[in-house]
Design a protein around this motif. Structure first.
Motif, short mmCIF file in Angstrom:
data_model
loop_
_atom_site.label_atom_id
_atom_site.label_comp_id
_atom_site.label_asym_id
_atom_site.label_seq_id
_atom_site.Cartn_x
_atom_site.Cartn_y
_atom_site.Cartn_z
N PRO A 77 0.83 -1.21 0.00
CA PRO A 77 0.00 0.00 0.00
C PRO A 77 0.87 1.26 0.00
CG PRO A 77 -0.76 -1.56 1.66
CD PRO A 77 0.54 -2.08 1.14
N LYS A 78 0.38 2.28 -0.66
CA LYS A 78 1.12 3.54 -0.72
C LYS A 78 0.12 4.67 -0.90
CE LYS A 78 4.65 5.85 -3.55
NZ LYS A 78 5.42 5.73 -4.79
N ALA A 79 0.25 5.72 -0.10
CA ALA A 79 -0.67 6.85 -0.23
C ALA A 79 0.09 8.14 -0.50
CB ALA A 79 -1.53 6.98 1.01
N CYS A 80 0.88 8.59 0.48
CA CYS A 80 1.52 9.90 0.32
C CYS A 80 2.81 9.84 -0.50
CB CYS A 80 1.82 10.50 1.68
SG CYS A 80 3.15 9.67 2.58
N GLY A 81 3.54 8.75 -0.39
CA GLY A 81 4.81 8.63 -1.11
C GLY A 81 5.90 9.55 -0.58
N MET A 82 5.69 10.11 0.62
CA MET A 82 6.64 11.07 1.17
C MET A 82 7.01 10.79 2.63
SD MET A 82 4.69 14.42 -0.39
CE MET A 82 5.29 15.44 0.90
N GLY A 83 6.70 9.60 3.10
CA GLY A 83 7.06 9.28 4.47
C GLY A 83 6.20 9.93 5.52
N ILE A 84 4.98 10.26 5.19
CA ILE A 84 4.09 10.93 6.15
C ILE A 84 3.03 9.98 6.71
CG2 ILE A 84 2.35 12.74 6.44
CD1 ILE A 84 3.82 14.30 4.21
N CYS A 85 2.39 9.21 5.85
CA CYS A 85 1.19 8.48 6.27
C CYS A 85 1.45 7.12 6.92
CB CYS A 85 0.26 8.29 5.08
SG CYS A 85 0.88 7.13 3.84
N GLY A 86 2.57 6.50 6.59
CA GLY A 86 2.90 5.20 7.19
C GLY A 86 2.25 4.00 6.53
N SER A 87 1.50 4.22 5.47
CA SER A 87 0.78 3.09 4.85
C SER A 87 1.69 2.10 4.13
CB SER A 87 -0.29 3.62 3.88
OG SER A 87 0.32 4.30 2.81
N CYS A 88 2.93 2.48 3.85
CA CYS A 88 3.83 1.62 3.07
C CYS A 88 4.83 0.88 3.97
CB CYS A 88 4.59 2.47 2.05
SG CYS A 88 5.65 3.69 2.84
N LYS A 89 4.50 0.78 5.25
CA LYS A 89 5.42 0.18 6.23
C LYS A 89 5.67 -1.29 5.95
CE LYS A 89 4.03 -0.56 10.49
NZ LYS A 89 3.51 -0.28 11.84
N SER A 117 8.64 1.95 3.06
CA SER A 117 9.22 1.54 1.77
C SER A 117 9.25 2.66 0.73
CB SER A 117 8.45 0.34 1.21
OG SER A 117 7.10 0.67 0.96
N CYS A 118 8.36 3.65 0.86
CA CYS A 118 8.31 4.72 -0.15
C CYS A 118 9.50 5.66 -0.08
CB CYS A 118 7.02 5.52 -0.04
SG CYS A 118 6.98 6.67 1.35
N CYS A 119 10.16 5.70 1.09
CA CYS A 119 11.25 6.66 1.24
C CYS A 119 12.52 5.99 1.78
CB CYS A 119 10.82 7.82 2.12
SG CYS A 119 10.15 7.33 3.71
S1 FES Z 1 3.22 6.09 1.33
FE1 FES Z 1 2.96 7.40 3.00
S2 FES Z 1 4.66 6.98 4.23
FE2 FES Z 1 5.02 5.78 2.47
#
Ligand code: FES
Length: 130
Positions: A77-89, A117-119
């Motif tokens: 899963p990926k939402a913000c792509g900037m290390g903010i939301c935590g969905s890509c943990k 994982s996004c960052c």
């Molecule tokens: S997609 Fe939001 S922190 Fe990685």
């Protein structure tokens, strides 16, 4: 013949675009060279193994763990792509990454080996658990 079929040729318009401009050819050649260089870098990059899926891929140090999963068709899963939301943990089972997040992960999660994982970019070969 077309007039016989009822086509109105007065509305027919034809365009000719001529030869490809030299600068367009040059640009295409530069893109091809860059693609080849990138491909060569991939060969000397780092292996990212997804342990549960039994799959791995080589990426450069400038690519993220998330992009490695995408290359393999794996879904993280990926939402913000900037290390903010935590969905890509995901869990870093072995190896080290450079993670530049924006508050999307707790210190406790980091201590338990989780990364965003996004960052996160590999600093060597890594093993990941999704
Ligand atoms: S997609 Fe939001 S922190 Fe990685």
């Amino acid at each position: 013949m077309l007039m016989e079929l009822g086509f109105d040729m007065s509305r027919y318009h034809e365009e000719s675009f001529g030869e490809t401009p030299p600068e367009a050819i040059e640009e295409a050649e530069e893109s091809a060279e860059l693609a080849q260089i990138t491909e060569e870098l991939d060969v000397t990059g780092y292996a990212v193994e997804f342990v549960d899926e039994g799959m791995s891929v080589t990426i450069t140090e400038s690519e993220t763990i998330h992009s490695a999963s995408a290359k393999l068709g794996l879904h993280i899963p990926k939402a913000c792509g900037m290390g903010i939301c935590g969905s890509c943990k995901v869990k870093l089972v072995s190896g080290n990454v450079n993670m530049e997040h924006n508050g999307g992960i707790t210190e406790e999660d980091e201590e338990e080996g989780y990364i965003l994982s996004c960052c996160s970019k590999p600093l060597g070969n890594v093993t990941i658990e999704i």
